[in-house]
Structure formats: structure tokens, C-alpha cells
Design an enzyme around this catalytic site. Structure first.
Site, short mmCIF file in Angstrom:
data_model
loop_
_atom_site.label_atom_id
_atom_site.label_comp_id
_atom_site.label_asym_id
_atom_site.label_seq_id
_atom_site.Cartn_x
_atom_site.Cartn_y
_atom_site.Cartn_z
N LYS A 67 78.15 66.03 86.59
CA LYS A 67 78.24 65.47 85.24
C LYS A 67 76.85 65.29 84.62
O LYS A 67 76.62 65.68 83.47
CB LYS A 67 79.00 64.15 85.26
CG LYS A 67 80.46 64.28 85.74
CD LYS A 67 81.21 62.98 85.66
CE LYS A 67 80.72 61.94 86.65
NZ LYS A 67 80.96 62.33 88.06
N THR A 68 75.93 64.72 85.38
CA THR A 68 74.56 64.54 84.87
C THR A 68 73.90 65.89 84.62
O THR A 68 73.20 66.07 83.63
CB THR A 68 73.73 63.71 85.87
OG1 THR A 68 74.35 62.43 86.05
CG2 THR A 68 72.32 63.52 85.36
N ASP A 112 75.69 57.35 81.49
CA ASP A 112 76.40 57.44 82.76
C ASP A 112 77.21 56.15 82.96
O ASP A 112 76.85 55.10 82.43
CB ASP A 112 75.39 57.62 83.89
CG ASP A 112 76.03 58.16 85.16
OD1 ASP A 112 77.22 58.55 85.12
OD2 ASP A 112 75.35 58.20 86.20
N THR A 161 83.50 58.05 86.30
CA THR A 161 84.29 58.35 87.50
C THR A 161 85.69 57.75 87.38
O THR A 161 86.54 58.02 88.21
CB THR A 161 83.61 57.78 88.76
OG1 THR A 161 83.41 56.36 88.58
CG2 THR A 161 82.25 58.44 88.99
N ARG A 220 76.44 67.59 95.40
CA ARG A 220 75.41 66.62 95.77
C ARG A 220 75.38 66.42 97.28
O ARG A 220 74.31 66.34 97.90
CB ARG A 220 75.66 65.28 95.07
CG ARG A 220 74.59 64.23 95.40
CD ARG A 220 74.91 62.91 94.74
NE ARG A 220 74.85 63.02 93.28
CZ ARG A 220 75.29 62.09 92.46
NH1 ARG A 220 75.83 60.98 92.93
NH2 ARG A 220 75.19 62.25 91.15
#
Length: 342
Positions: A67-68, A112, A161, A220
């Protein structure tokens, strides 16, 4: 609870440094999420052709799926600046005003954990997103007056999330909503190979497959495991990522064949041994394993459900027969017939 884990959604200084290095910078470099990439590509190209800011974008999904990275790609593709913050960091309307008044036309504001904005800040953000103005109150008491500050036409990119915790008015202000899903093993193999090239670390194809298989469908995690395998290879082996070295490193990290780490196995063990496989509530389960409920729900549970190890029912979490077998425990007859029904 204080230990740092491979799956911890927070990034330490080393993780942040490598995270920036390994992140793709354009949509063409971005691996996976094909439908999201195609739709986002059309959105960006249309905005470029019209010379307009991109509509506000909401990105949803478990931690570590990109997402980032996508927020930064949006800014890079448009050739504009990005201001990054988080819901908990904007603790009052004044802080939001400071951020918004420093944006230029078409800049990207990335928030975020946007579901964690407090109500006052969220309500102040509504007119900023919809009409590009910020309402402020001057003075106090009976003499207080309101004023409207014009803002640059910016693009808000929110990441969450837990989409269900967003209020309906907030969701409605996003013109594009994209859901990111777990990655396939083939996609993770490509990510591992790309990251290994950037790090200058030689990884055998079989070792890349092993890393991808144990990465929980999450880039990640794949990149973190790759860096830890590189450390192990340089200290305990010849510096190359062979299959044997990779398996030895993952064994030392206590990452098993399904990519589960110790806390995942503790969650499954608690459900089976303390609560007879469930159903068990989130708060009760969190207390049993001495972990924060949000960490279980946001970080661990999505993959455990995706892997078919637990199921969520109206009465609580239930361990499936696969969870029993993964821990080497024979499931009771009643459990063995459940997975197809859950």
C-alpha cells in the site's frame, strides 16, 4: 509482547533503509496485484491527460502487501511530491491544517492507518477532500468566528488494514478503492529475485522458491527473510544463497514450512489445547497468548485464514483439521469434517 518479530508491521531503522531500496518506483516495476495495477494505471493516465489531480484513492489490505509502495508510485508517476503521515500522528485539527496548507497543487497526501484518525480530525478532513477548503474557528466563546482557508487541489491516498472501521462518510470521499490481496508464490519468486539482484546477493532458483513459499504471500516478509538469509549466508556459509543455506537460516529463524513463526503456532496451539479447537473470541485468544488483539487480527489472522488453518464464525475463531495436522495432532472426528463447511 515486546519482542520484534519478522511479521511486526512496524519497521525499524534498518528495515526502513532497505524497504526504500527494494521498493519499486513505477507501475512497470511493481509485481503482482495485476487488476489493481491496470485500474490504477488508467486512473493516472486519465488524470495526466486532463491535467487534473488524481481522485482520492483508498488502498485496503493486510500489512506488507504494497500500500505504501503504491502511494509513492502514484506520486512518482505524476511527478509530484508526497507527504506521508499516519492516522495516529494527526492528533488534532491544527496538525491536519498545518499539513494541508503546505501542500501544492496535485501533491499526494498519504495517510497510513487512516481508520485510526480521531473523529474531530476526520470531520475536518471531509471539506478538505471534497471542496479543498479547511474550516477553522477563530477566537473562543461568544466572540468566536469561523473562516474557510482555500487549499491546493491535492490527492489523498489512504491506507487501511481494516476497511470496516472507516466511517461511511470517509469511504464515500474516495473516488477509487482498491483491495490488495496476498501474492502468489510465482509473484513472490519474482520479487525475491529482483530484491536479491538489488542487494547483490546470489540466490539459487530453488532457494528463491523456498523463500517465496514461506513468505506468507507477503512481499515485506519475503524481503525480510531474504535479508536474514543473506546475513546467515555471509556469517555461516560461503555468502551464496543455496537451498541448503536458506533452509538452515529459516530453521534458525523458526519459520516453518508454511511460513508460520512462533506466535502463529502459539495461537494455533492455544486454540487447540486450551479451547478444544474453538470457537474462541479474539480477546480471550489474545490473553491466552499474551499478545495485543489488534496484532493478532491485523497481522497474523489474515494469513492463518488464507492458509486454511483457522476459520472465523459467528461464535468465534475455530481451528480447522489442517491446523491440527500441521501441529502433529490428530483432529477429533467432528473437526475433520468441518473445513468444507466453514
Amino acid at each position: 509482547m515486546g519482542e520484534r518479530r519478522l511479521l511486526d508491521p512496524g519497521l525499524g531503522p534498518e528495515d526502513e533503509q532497505y524497504d526504500r531500496t527494494l521498493r519499486p518506483r513505477t507501475l512497470d516495476e511493481y509485481v503482482g496485484q495485476q487488476q489493481v495495477r491496470e485500474n490504477l494505471g488508467i486512473l493516472l493516465e486519465a488524470a495526466r491527460r486532463r491535467g487534473e489531480p488524481v481522485e482520492h484513492v483508498l488502498l485496503c489490505g493486510p500489512p506488507g502487501l504494497g500500500k505504501t509502495t503504491l502511494a509513492n508510485i502514484i506520486a512518482a508517476e505524476l511527478g509530484v511530491s508526497i507527504k506521508t503521515t499516519s492516522g495516529p500522528a494527526i492528533d488534532h485539527a491544527g496538525a491536519l491544517a498545518s499539513i494541508l496548507t503546505n501542500l501544492s497543487d496535485r501533491d499526494v497526501l498519504f495517510i497510513d492507518e487512516i481508520h485510526r484518525l480521531n473523529r474531530v480530525v476526520e470531520e475536518a478532513l471531509y471539506p478538505a477532500m471534497e471542496d479543498f477548503v479547511f474550516d477553522i474557528v477563530l477566537g473562543k466563546g461568544a466572540g468566536a468566528t469561523s473562516a474557510r482557508l482555500p487549499l491546493a487541489h491535492f490527492t489523498c491516498v489512504g491506507a487501511t488494514t481494516r476497511q470496516g472501521l472507516l466511517s461511511a462518510p470517509m469511504r464515500d470521499r474516495f473516488g477509487a478503492v482498491y483491495r490488495l490481496d496476498f501474492y502468489t508464490q510465482a509473484e513472490l519468486e519474482l520479487i525475491v529475485a529482483r530484491s536479491a539482484r538489488i542487494l547483490g546477493f546470489e540466490v539459487e532458483a530453488a532457494a528463491g522458491r523456498e523463500l517465496a513459499r514461506r513468505s506468507r504471500g507477503t512481499p515485506r516478509v519475503a524481503n525480510r527473510l531474504l535479508r536474514r538469509v543473506r546475513d546467515y549466508a555471509q556469517v555461516r556459509a560461503d555468502g551464496r544463497g543455496s537451498l541448503e543455506v536458506t533452509r538452515a537460516a529459516l530453521a534458525m529463524l523458526e519459520v516453518d514450512e508454511l511460513g508460520l513463526e512462533p506466535l502463529d503456532r502459539r495461537i494455533l496451539s492455544a486454540m487447540i489445547e486450551k479451547f478444544a479447537g474453538g470457537p474462541v473470541g479474539l480477546e480471550t485468544l489474545a490473553t491466552a497468548v499474551a499478545e495485543d488483539p489488534e496484532t493478532i487480527e491485523d497481522v497474523h489472522e489474515p494469513y492463518l485464514i488464507q492458509a486454511g488453518l483457522i476459520a472465523r464464525t459467528a461464535r468465534g475463531r475455530v481451528a480447522t483439521d489442517l491446523a491440527y495436522r500441521h501441529l502433529g495432532i490428530d483432529p477429533p472426528p467432528a473437526v475433520a469434517v468441518q473445513p468444507s463447511l466453514l
